[in-house]
Design a protein around this motif. Sequence first.
Motif, PDB file in Angstrom:
ATOM      1  N   MET A   1       0.757  -1.296   0.148  1.00  0.00           N
ATOM      2  CA  MET A   1       0.115   0.042  -0.015  1.00  0.00           C
ATOM      3  C   MET A   1       0.881   1.181  -0.007  1.00  0.00           C
ATOM      4  SD  MET A   1      -2.800   1.355   2.780  1.00  0.00           S
ATOM      5  CE  MET A   1      -1.453   1.170   4.091  1.00  0.00           C
ATOM      6  N   SER A   2       0.564   2.100  -0.887  1.00  0.00           N
ATOM      7  CA  SER A   2       1.479   3.374  -1.026  1.00  0.00           C
ATOM      8  C   SER A   2       1.066   4.292   0.048  1.00  0.00           C
ATOM      9  CB  SER A   2       1.149   4.152  -2.446  1.00  0.00           C
ATOM     10  OG  SER A   2      -0.384   4.451  -2.377  1.00  0.00           O
ATOM     11  N   GLN A   3       1.958   5.162   0.816  1.00  0.00           N
ATOM     12  CA  GLN A   3       1.806   5.852   1.805  1.00  0.00           C
ATOM     13  C   GLN A   3       1.989   7.199   1.288  1.00  0.00           C
ATOM     14  OE1 GLN A   3       4.809   4.612   4.469  1.00  0.00           O
ATOM     15  NE2 GLN A   3       3.724   2.983   5.312  1.00  0.00           N
ATOM     16  N   SER A   4       1.058   8.136   1.553  1.00  0.00           N
ATOM     17  CA  SER A   4       0.954   9.503   1.161  1.00  0.00           C
ATOM     18  C   SER A   4       1.696  10.445   2.325  1.00  0.00           C
ATOM     19  CB  SER A   4      -0.513   9.920   0.960  1.00  0.00           C
ATOM     20  OG  SER A   4      -0.544  11.400   0.599  1.00  0.00           O
ATOM     21  N   ILE A   5       3.060  10.385   2.017  1.00  0.00           N
ATOM     22  CA  ILE A   5       3.857  11.257   3.073  1.00  0.00           C
ATOM     23  C   ILE A   5       4.649  12.294   2.239  1.00  0.00           C
ATOM     24  CG2 ILE A   5       5.786  10.942   4.581  1.00  0.00           C
ATOM     25  CD1 ILE A   5       5.282   8.301   5.135  1.00  0.00           C
ATOM     26  N   SER A   6       4.400  13.459   2.833  1.00  0.00           N
ATOM     27  CA  SER A   6       4.913  14.799   2.024  1.00  0.00           C
ATOM     28  C   SER A   6       6.695  14.684   2.036  1.00  0.00           C
ATOM     29  CB  SER A   6       4.635  15.969   2.841  1.00  0.00           C
ATOM     30  OG  SER A   6       5.317  16.293   4.058  1.00  0.00           O
ATOM     31  N   ALA A   7       6.922  15.687   1.044  1.00  0.00           N
ATOM     32  CA  ALA A   7       8.582  15.758   0.864  1.00  0.00           C
ATOM     33  C   ALA A   7       8.979  16.463   2.351  1.00  0.00           C
ATOM     34  CB  ALA A   7       8.906  16.395  -0.027  1.00  0.00           C
ATOM     35  N   PRO A   8      10.235  16.031   2.680  1.00  0.00           N
ATOM     36  CA  PRO A   8      10.657  16.756   4.005  1.00  0.00           C
ATOM     37  C   PRO A   8      10.743  18.193   4.057  1.00  0.00           C
ATOM     38  CG  PRO A   8      12.565  15.592   2.852  1.00  0.00           C
ATOM     39  CD  PRO A   8      11.313  15.024   2.141  1.00  0.00           C
ATOM     40  N   ARG A   9      10.210  18.874   4.910  1.00  0.00           N
ATOM     41  CA  ARG A   9      10.335  20.209   4.982  1.00  0.00           C
ATOM     42  C   ARG A   9      11.298  20.628   6.004  1.00  0.00           C
ATOM     43  NH1 ARG A   9       6.344  24.512   4.032  1.00  0.00           N
ATOM     44  NH2 ARG A   9       7.202  26.280   4.058  1.00  0.00           N
ATOM     45  N   TYR A  10      12.543  21.280   5.705  1.00  0.00           N
ATOM     46  CA  TYR A  10      13.554  21.357   6.511  1.00  0.00           C
ATOM     47  C   TYR A  10      13.340  22.497   7.217  1.00  0.00           C
ATOM     48  CZ  TYR A  10      15.733  17.436   4.278  1.00  0.00           C
ATOM     49  OH  TYR A  10      16.219  16.268   3.662  1.00  0.00           O
ATOM     50  N   ALA A  11      12.591  22.143   8.491  1.00  0.00           N
ATOM     51  CA  ALA A  11      12.269  23.550   9.031  1.00  0.00           C
ATOM     52  C   ALA A  11      13.362  24.007  10.285  1.00  0.00           C
ATOM     53  CB  ALA A  11      11.004  23.109   9.936  1.00  0.00           C
ATOM     54  N   HIS A  12      14.076  23.239  10.370  1.00  0.00           N
ATOM     55  CA  HIS A  12      15.396  23.616  11.385  1.00  0.00           C
ATOM     56  C   HIS A  12      16.688  23.182  10.985  1.00  0.00           C
ATOM     57  CE1 HIS A  12      12.031  25.257  14.151  1.00  0.00           C
ATOM     58  NE2 HIS A  12      11.491  24.080  13.768  1.00  0.00           N
ATOM     59  N   ALA A  13      17.631  23.520  11.691  1.00  0.00           N
ATOM     60  CA  ALA A  13      18.929  23.019  11.685  1.00  0.00           C
ATOM     61  C   ALA A  13      18.992  21.567  12.109  1.00  0.00           C
ATOM     62  CB  ALA A  13      20.004  23.734  12.206  1.00  0.00           C
ATOM     63  N   GLU A  14      19.999  20.837  11.927  1.00  0.00           N
ATOM     64  CA  GLU A  14      20.110  19.455  12.385  1.00  0.00           C
ATOM     65  C   GLU A  14      20.111  19.462  13.695  1.00  0.00           C
ATOM     66  OE1 GLU A  14      23.289  15.718  11.675  1.00  0.00           O
ATOM     67  OE2 GLU A  14      23.270  17.256  10.273  1.00  0.00           O
ATOM     68  N   GLY A  15      19.391  18.407  14.428  1.00  0.00           N
ATOM     69  CA  GLY A  15      19.333  18.370  15.652  1.00  0.00           C
ATOM     70  C   GLY A  15      17.945  18.057  16.210  1.00  0.00           C
ATOM     71  N   TYR A  16      17.672  17.833  17.333  1.00  0.00           N
ATOM     72  CA  TYR A  16      16.223  17.570  18.014  1.00  0.00           C
ATOM     73  C   TYR A  16      15.273  18.197  17.355  1.00  0.00           C
ATOM     74  CZ  TYR A  16      12.891  15.793  21.448  1.00  0.00           C
ATOM     75  OH  TYR A  16      11.946  15.259  21.813  1.00  0.00           O
ATOM     76  N   THR A  17      14.238  18.011  17.083  1.00  0.00           N
ATOM     77  CA  THR A  17      13.063  18.917  16.464  1.00  0.00           C
ATOM     78  C   THR A  17      11.744  18.599  17.353  1.00  0.00           C
ATOM     79  OG1 THR A  17      14.456  18.808  14.410  1.00  0.00           O
ATOM     80  CG2 THR A  17      12.048  19.663  14.498  1.00  0.00           C
ATOM     81  N   ALA A  18      11.133  19.405  17.910  1.00  0.00           N
ATOM     82  CA  ALA A  18       9.950  18.960  18.762  1.00  0.00           C
ATOM     83  C   ALA A  18       8.753  19.553  17.647  1.00  0.00           C
ATOM     84  CB  ALA A  18       9.770  20.055  19.662  1.00  0.00           C
ATOM     85  N   LEU A  19       7.864  18.978  17.926  1.00  0.00           N
ATOM     86  CA  LEU A  19       6.428  19.149  16.966  1.00  0.00           C
ATOM     87  C   LEU A  19       5.323  19.185  17.722  1.00  0.00           C
ATOM     88  CD1 LEU A  19       6.210  17.653  13.659  1.00  0.00           C
ATOM     89  CD2 LEU A  19       4.501  16.674  15.182  1.00  0.00           C
TER      90      LEU A  19
END
Length: 647
Positions: A1-19
């Motif tokens: 089954m194909s998964q509809s996942i968006s392309a990565p949106r590089y919101a921040h610099a490399e490291g831990y990212t809260a959401l």
Amino acid sequence: MSQSISAPRYAHAEGYTALAFGRNGKFVCTGGSDSLVRVFYASKAERDQEAITLEQHSDNVLSLAVSRGKVISGDEEGMVFSFDLGQSSASDSGGLSIEPSGTVLRSTLPARDISISSTERQVAIATDDENIRIVSLLDMALLHTLVGHRGSVNSVAYSPDSTYLASSGCDGTVRIWDMRDGDPACVHIMLKTAYTCEPGNSMEQYKLRWSHDGRTLAIPCADHSIKLVERNNWDISALLAGRHTNTVCHLSWSSNSKYLASTSLDCQVVVWDVAARKAILTHANASALCQVDWNPQGNMLAFSDSTGAMYIWDDVVPVEHGHAPPFDRSLADSGALTRDRPRAGTTTGGVSNEPMSDLFDDDAAADGALDVDAGEEDEDGLLDAGDETADAMDDFVVDDDGAGYVERRAPRWMAVATSEVQCFQPGATPWIGSRRYLAFTMVGSVVSIAQDESHHTIEIEFYDRSAHRDIHFSDSFKFSMAALSESGCLFATTSRELTNDQSLRGPSDSDEVSVISYKGFASWSTSSDWTLKLPSKEHPRCIAASSHGAAVVTSLGYLRLFSCGGAQRHIESLSSRVVTCVARNDVLLVILESLGTVKSAGGLKQLEYEYMLMSMDGQARLATGSCPVTPAGEIIWAGFSEEGHPV
């Protein structure tokens, strides 16, 4: 089954990212190692718009929480900021407006997790110390501290009705706090339920989360599984396992509580069907994952990874294949406000929506704030007018004739941090007639025999008569405790108020002075015996002796260590309350009662103990940890095995 996942949106610099998603599901907030908080629109039509950027932080953003009207973020230097949500007047399409509204907390340690109460009146904050801060959002100068954890706290989560607050520490201990009273209390402790982790590494800091119906608490475990704990009885109802191969770090429930999403250091996002107790979807990511969150209003997930990227997974649950949708359309149509703010005194899904306590004495301000919110939200038709105007007296019943038709609440548990700790001396007994044991060890026994009001007789008997001959002497001090070792015996008197023997309890004299006396067994030396007096108002609580020295724990919280010759070589103040101590060779074992002891109104206790192993000269800490005692158990003896293991 194909998964509809968006392309990565590089919101921040490399490291831990809260959401975290907004409550209306229209936007998602992120925070990263570049000290920025960014807000992205979630729908496919608006997803490519430029993000709103907030620049209040000056260090890595580690935690985010979003309510109906606020975004709260915390960073690595301990700063927690608040932002108000609103509609932008500059946009005809009703764009989002976010404005800074103040500093919630200034801590000296990283803010690991944030949870906002359903009333938006309080926020709970977990930092890298042992305390949880509860801050009023109506007056941010008001602060309440929850004390009980014995290490860094890495997660906090309000139940959906804000009746309970769940917290977890890096030592794997989970605590449940009852927030209904003006003085919140720890009502349940689950030792080693979650996995243990080292403070400081953000990627390994796990988060526990409540289901939206308030019935279940999800907790990541050491075996890469997820425990589901039932509310009120706090029993483990299910285990979600078999898919993750590394530490589970973050969890998020769908809005109807039918599904649970989890992220792990194995770079997988897993979606679990909670009723079926199985994983139905898995997405393997190229980088280690940080956080995941369900859209409260749709079939959508957002997750972040260690590269600073944010992904949106559309149409997560394959509804067309017979799976139930992850949200209830009726709730989505009526808006988040009616779901998140139930009427006081009603029940939702079997969970009581009893209103929260007035922790900060801000009822009037809160009522005003809620009235304003209600008016603003109602302009958009999001609030059912009957919800806030219903007569609160409809269900009012008084059991004035004792007929029993009013449900009686079970005895509440409360944390007792100031209750007296009952110290004991291992092997000691109360008086039986005129005799009592002061000590009973693998070396021998020490018996005190009452003669008259002026003196007692002490008898020391050894099991190995070839090593020592039995000793008998007159005791004018009338010693109340003793510790026996191969090389000598330590004796002590204490105040009548603090004596371990209940038959001797009584008010102490103001000029009462305690005595410590050591009797050495070396026949070739007469200088091995010594006696000293403790300072006034300082009395022994428990004592220990070995071939390497003696230890005395006193009523002022001091641990005093002596050589066999009587020289005090170490003194320190203990941070917790000592229950007992015992020594063997160069090792001292100290048992302490934690601050999180729980006691009911009926006198029942649930005790939590810790141990500390240290050298007899006080220069080295050998080990510390939690004692393996059942919640209803109580330690009444401690010692060393024949092989030298602490028992």
